[in-house]
Scaffold this motif. Structure first.
Motif, short mmCIF file in Angstrom:
data_model
loop_
_atom_site.label_atom_id
_atom_site.label_comp_id
_atom_site.label_asym_id
_atom_site.label_seq_id
_atom_site.Cartn_x
_atom_site.Cartn_y
_atom_site.Cartn_z
N ILE A 15 20.31 -3.97 17.13
CA ILE A 15 19.56 -2.97 17.32
C ILE A 15 19.41 -2.92 19.39
O ILE A 15 19.47 -1.68 19.56
CB ILE A 15 17.64 -3.21 17.01
CG1 ILE A 15 17.88 -3.70 14.85
CG2 ILE A 15 17.10 -1.93 17.56
CD1 ILE A 15 17.03 -3.86 14.56
N ARG A 16 19.30 -3.74 19.85
CA ARG A 16 19.18 -3.81 21.13
C ARG A 16 20.45 -2.59 22.14
O ARG A 16 20.29 -1.97 22.25
CB ARG A 16 18.88 -4.85 21.68
CG ARG A 16 18.79 -4.76 23.69
CD ARG A 16 18.94 -6.42 23.99
NE ARG A 16 18.81 -7.42 23.60
CZ ARG A 16 16.94 -8.22 23.91
NH1 ARG A 16 16.44 -6.74 24.66
NH2 ARG A 16 16.18 -9.02 23.61
N ARG A 17 21.37 -3.42 21.38
CA ARG A 17 22.92 -2.42 22.05
C ARG A 17 23.19 -1.45 21.61
O ARG A 17 23.70 -0.99 22.36
CB ARG A 17 23.99 -3.67 21.67
CG ARG A 17 23.92 -5.13 21.95
CD ARG A 17 25.43 -5.84 21.90
NE ARG A 17 25.10 -7.09 23.36
CZ ARG A 17 26.45 -7.47 22.88
NH1 ARG A 17 27.52 -7.76 22.25
NH2 ARG A 17 26.34 -9.18 23.64
N ILE A 18 22.82 -1.14 19.90
CA ILE A 18 22.74 0.24 19.56
C ILE A 18 21.91 1.48 20.97
O ILE A 18 22.02 2.33 21.60
CB ILE A 18 22.11 0.40 18.71
CG1 ILE A 18 23.03 -0.16 17.94
CG2 ILE A 18 22.54 1.73 17.95
CD1 ILE A 18 23.38 -0.36 16.63
N ARG A 19 20.61 0.50 20.53
CA ARG A 19 19.34 1.02 21.70
C ARG A 19 19.85 1.11 22.93
O ARG A 19 19.75 2.45 23.35
CB ARG A 19 18.45 0.71 21.74
CG ARG A 19 16.89 1.20 22.11
CD ARG A 19 15.77 0.46 22.21
NE ARG A 19 16.06 -0.76 22.45
CZ ARG A 19 16.14 -1.89 24.23
NH1 ARG A 19 15.50 0.08 25.09
NH2 ARG A 19 16.06 -2.09 23.95
N THR A 20 20.75 0.59 23.36
CA THR A 20 20.94 0.53 24.85
C THR A 20 22.12 1.54 25.71
O THR A 20 22.08 2.46 25.94
CB THR A 20 20.82 -1.10 25.68
OG1 THR A 20 20.42 -1.24 25.79
CG2 THR A 20 21.81 -0.86 27.30
N PHE A 21 23.13 1.41 23.81
CA PHE A 21 24.45 2.54 24.39
C PHE A 21 24.07 3.80 23.86
O PHE A 21 24.24 4.72 25.06
CB PHE A 21 25.51 1.79 23.10
CG PHE A 21 26.45 2.98 22.62
CD1 PHE A 21 27.12 3.24 23.62
CD2 PHE A 21 26.16 3.99 21.71
CE1 PHE A 21 28.27 4.21 24.23
CE2 PHE A 21 27.11 5.43 21.77
CZ PHE A 21 28.15 4.85 22.60
N LEU A 22 22.59 4.24 23.00
CA LEU A 22 22.00 5.42 23.40
C LEU A 22 21.07 6.10 24.28
O LEU A 22 20.53 7.27 25.08
CB LEU A 22 21.34 5.66 21.80
CG LEU A 22 21.94 5.11 20.88
CD1 LEU A 22 22.10 5.68 19.83
CD2 LEU A 22 22.81 6.72 20.28
N GLY A 23 20.55 4.87 25.18
CA GLY A 23 20.15 5.33 26.26
C GLY A 23 18.66 5.12 26.01
O GLY A 23 18.06 5.80 26.51
N ALA A 24 17.89 4.72 24.82
CA ALA A 24 16.76 4.80 24.46
C ALA A 24 16.14 3.72 24.37
O ALA A 24 16.36 3.00 25.00
CB ALA A 24 16.95 4.92 22.64
N LYS A 25 14.35 4.18 24.77
CA LYS A 25 13.38 3.23 25.49
C LYS A 25 12.79 2.49 23.29
O LYS A 25 13.30 3.22 22.13
CB LYS A 25 12.40 3.17 25.79
CG LYS A 25 12.67 4.52 27.05
CD LYS A 25 11.80 4.88 27.63
CE LYS A 25 11.89 4.94 29.21
NZ LYS A 25 10.81 5.89 29.64
N GLN A 26 12.55 1.16 23.82
CA GLN A 26 12.20 0.71 22.74
C GLN A 26 10.85 1.71 21.65
O GLN A 26 11.01 1.96 20.72
CB GLN A 26 11.32 -0.50 22.70
CG GLN A 26 12.05 -1.10 22.63
CD GLN A 26 11.45 -2.75 24.07
OE1 GLN A 26 9.94 -2.75 24.02
NE2 GLN A 26 12.70 -4.33 23.08
N GLU A 27 10.27 2.37 22.44
CA GLU A 27 9.16 3.61 21.87
C GLU A 27 9.76 4.70 21.45
O GLU A 27 9.23 5.17 19.99
CB GLU A 27 8.14 4.48 22.94
CG GLU A 27 7.03 3.38 23.88
CD GLU A 27 7.90 2.47 24.97
OE1 GLU A 27 8.66 2.87 25.91
OE2 GLU A 27 7.89 1.78 25.19
#
Length: 88
Positions: A15-27
């Motif tokens: 989840i962290r890697r996908i989120r980081t790839f998308l440039g998204a924040k946890q929120e």
């Protein structure tokens, strides 16, 4: 083909890697149904990813990727796969 299909990672790290790839924040991936703190706990391996939470996260990740015109294939089952299941 799944995003990062050839890499074995625990669910939280995926989840962290996908989120980081998308440039998204946890929120951004928490939306209004779960909290940012829950995302943090999952990403850091402090709590187990539940199916209902994985559904919300997958939905939000897909929405974000499509909004960026960068669609990636993410499913609830993919997010929930353990390292052992991935190795098999």
């Amino acid at each position: 083909m799944y995003f990062m299909g050839d890499v074995i990672l625990p669910p939280g790290e995926k989840i962290r890697r996908i989120r980081t790839f998308l440039g998204a924040k946890q929120e951004d991936i928490a939306g209004d149904k779960i909290t940012r703190n829950l995302i943090s706990y999952i990403e850091n391996g402090k709590t187990r990813l539940m199916r209902s939470t994985a559904e919300i996260i997958a939905e939000n990740l897909i929405r974000l990727s499509e909004a960026q015109k960068n669609p990636i294939h993410i499913s609830v089952d993919y997010l929930m796969e353990t390292e052992m299941e991935q190795a098999n």
